[in-house]
Design an enzyme around this catalytic site. Structure first.
Site, PDB file in Angstrom:
ATOM      1  N   LYS A 145       0.822  -1.227   0.000  1.00 47.94           N
ATOM      2  CA  LYS A 145       0.000   0.000   0.000  1.00 47.94           C
ATOM      3  C   LYS A 145       0.850   1.268   0.000  1.00 47.94           C
ATOM      4  O   LYS A 145       2.008   1.261   0.390  1.00 47.94           O
ATOM      5  CB  LYS A 145      -0.956  -0.028   1.185  1.00 47.94           C
ATOM      6  CG  LYS A 145      -2.073  -1.030   0.912  1.00 47.94           C
ATOM      7  CD  LYS A 145      -3.334  -0.737   1.631  1.00 47.94           C
ATOM      8  CE  LYS A 145      -4.404  -1.696   1.108  1.00 47.94           C
ATOM      9  NZ  LYS A 145      -5.391  -2.019   2.090  1.00 47.94           N
ATOM     10  N   ARG A 155      -4.016  -9.916   4.450  1.00 47.96           N
ATOM     11  CA  ARG A 155      -4.295  -9.924   3.008  1.00 47.96           C
ATOM     12  C   ARG A 155      -3.004  -9.559   2.308  1.00 47.96           C
ATOM     13  O   ARG A 155      -2.424  -8.500   2.589  1.00 47.96           O
ATOM     14  CB  ARG A 155      -5.414  -8.916   2.718  1.00 47.96           C
ATOM     15  CG  ARG A 155      -5.958  -8.953   1.318  1.00 47.96           C
ATOM     16  CD  ARG A 155      -7.182  -8.037   1.201  1.00 47.96           C
ATOM     17  NE  ARG A 155      -7.715  -8.034  -0.148  1.00 47.96           N
ATOM     18  CZ  ARG A 155      -7.252  -7.266  -1.128  1.00 47.96           C
ATOM     19  NH1 ARG A 155      -6.249  -6.446  -0.917  1.00 47.96           N
ATOM     20  NH2 ARG A 155      -7.798  -7.330  -2.333  1.00 47.96           N
TER      21      ARG A 155
HETATM   22  C1  9MG Z   1     -10.065  -5.051  -1.572  1.00 46.31           C
HETATM   23  N1  9MG Z   1      -9.108  -4.583  -0.593  1.00 46.31           N
HETATM   24  C2  9MG Z   1      -8.022  -3.809  -0.831  1.00 46.31           C
HETATM   25  N2  9MG Z   1      -7.376  -3.562   0.323  1.00 46.31           N
HETATM   26  C3  9MG Z   1      -8.068  -4.206   1.296  1.00 46.31           C
HETATM   27  C4  9MG Z   1      -7.928  -4.327   2.685  1.00 46.31           C
HETATM   28  O1  9MG Z   1      -6.961  -3.714   3.341  1.00 46.31           O
HETATM   29  N3  9MG Z   1      -8.811  -5.067   3.366  1.00 46.31           N
HETATM   30  C5  9MG Z   1      -9.846  -5.682   2.716  1.00 46.31           C
HETATM   31  N4  9MG Z   1     -10.708  -6.406   3.464  1.00 46.31           N
HETATM   32  N5  9MG Z   1     -10.042  -5.592   1.402  1.00 46.31           N
HETATM   33  C6  9MG Z   1      -9.168  -4.862   0.706  1.00 46.31           C
END
Ligand code: 9MG
Length: 297
Positions: free
Chosen positions: A242, A276
Site C-alpha cells: 500500500k 491480506r
Molecule cells: C479489496 N481490498 C483492498 N485492500 C483491502 C484491505 O486492506 N482489506 C480488505 N478487506 N479488502 C481490501
C-alpha cells in the site's frame, strides 16, 4: 458515565488478554482454523489495480495466478473485479460479473475458499451461487440489499471500514480519534450483520488500512489493532504494497515486499488473525517464524 463517554474511553489490553473469539471462521463448506494466522492471497481481475497493473485481468491469467498463490500457501483467495485503489472509477455490475464469475467457476473446487471482493449485492449473490465462500466488502455490507444478499447463505463476510469512497477517499481524511471512530463503526456493522442473521462465526472485521486514512491514521490503527480484536470477531489486516508503505520507504508498489512483510507481522503481533497479501510465499515464511516463537512462549 454517558454511553458516548464510555465508548470513547481507550481500551487498553495487554498482549496476554484472553479475548472470547471464535477459534474457527465458518466460510461456506470450509471451517478455517484460526489458531495460526491465515494468509488471504490477492487476485485482481481488473485492468487498473495499483499493485499489479492489470497483469491478471483475463480470466485465464487470474485462474493461473490464483492456483500459484494456493501452491504458495494461501489459505483464502480474494478475487476482485473492481479496483478500489484511490481515484478508481466504479465498474458496472455486468462488467464486474463478467470478470469474476468465470474465475469463480474455474476455482470453486480448489482446496481453499474463494472470497469475492465486491460491494454489489448482485455480484455477491451470483458469486455465492457459483461457489464463492466469502464476501469481502470494503463498504461493510453498506449497500441496500447487501446484508440480505449474504444472510441466507453460509459464507464468511469481511466488514471493512472506509471513510468516503475510492474516487475521493484520500483527498483529505479527517478523524477526531481514528481508533475510536473506526472501532465504533465496525462494532455497529457487526451488530447490523448479526441482526440480519449472520452468525458471529462468519464475521471478520477490518480497519481498512489506506481507505480514507493518512499514513499517521494507518500507523495509529496498527498500534491499536488489539482493540479491534476486542470486538470478539477475527481481525483482517491489509497492508500489502500500500501507498503508506511507499511513503514510509520511498519505494514503488513492486518494491514494497519487505515493508509489507514488516506490517503484516506487526498486525499479527497486535492481534490480526488474517493478513491480506500479494506475496503469499514470503508472507507465509515470515508468519512461520513468528508462529514458532509464539508456540514456545
Ligand atoms: C479489496 N481490498 C483492498 N485492500 C483491502 C484491505 O486492506 N482489506 C480488505 N478487506 N479488502 C481490501
Amino acid at each position: 458515565m454517558t454511553p458516548a463517554a464510555r465508548e470513547s474511553k481507550p481500551v487498553i489490553l495487554p498482549r496476554s488478554t484472553f479475548i472470547l473469539m471464535p477459534a474457527i471462521l465458518r466460510c461456506g463448506r470450509f471451517s478455517l482454523d484460526l489458531s495460526r494466522p491465515l494468509v488471504m492471497g490477492v487476485v485482481n481481475v481488473t485492468p487498473d489495480s495499483f499493485s499489479d497493473g492489470g497483469k491478471f485481468s483475463s480470466p485465464e491469467a487470474a485462474v493461473a495466478h490464483a492456483r500459484r498463490l494456493i501452491e504458495e500457501g494461501a489459505d483464502i483467495v480474494d478475487l476482485g473485479g473492481e479496483s478500489s485503489r484511490p481515484g478508481a472509477a466504479p465498474v458496472p455490475v455486468e462488467e464486474e460479473l463478467a470478470r469474476i464469475l468465470p474465475v469463480v467457476r474455474a476455482l470453486r473446487d480448489e482446496r481453499v475458499p474463494l472470497s469475492v471482493d465486491t460491494t454489489k449485492p448482485e455480484v455477491m449473490r451470483r458469486a455465492l451461487a457459483e461457489g464463492a465462500a466469502m464476501v469481502n466488502d470494503i463498504t461493510a455490507l453498506g449497500a441496500p440489499g447487501a446484508l440480505e444478499a449474504v444472510a441466507g447463505s453460509d459464507c464468511a463476510v469481511c466488514l471493512m471500514h472506509m471513510q468516503g469512497e475510492p474516487r475521493t477517499m484520500q483527498a483529505r481524511p479527517v478523524y477526531d480519534d481514528v481508533v475510536r471512530e473506526v472501532r465504533q463503526f465496525l462494532s455497529a456493522r457487526v451488530t447490523a450483520a448479526g441482526h440480519a442473521g449472520v452468525a458471529r462465526e462468519r464475521i471478520v472485521v477490518d480497519p481498512g488500512f489506506g481507505f480514507g486514512k493518512t499514513v499517521d491514521h494507518n500507523l495509529e490503527l496498527l498500534r491499536h489493532l488489539r482493540e479491534f480484536a476486542a470486538l470478539g470477531v477475527p481481525v483482517l489486516a491489509g497492508w500489502s504494497r500500500k501507498s503508506s508503505l511507499g511513503q514510509l520507504t520511498g519505494r514503488p508498489a513492486q518494491d514494497r515486499l519487505a515493508a509489507s512483510i514488516a506490517a503484516a507481522l506487526i498486525a499479527v503481533q497486535n492481534g490480526a488473525s488474517i493478513v491480506r497479501a500479494h506475496d503469499v510465499a514470503a508472507t507465509r515464511d515470515a508468519l512461520a517464524v513468528w508462529q514458532a516463537v509464539e508456540k514456545r512462549n
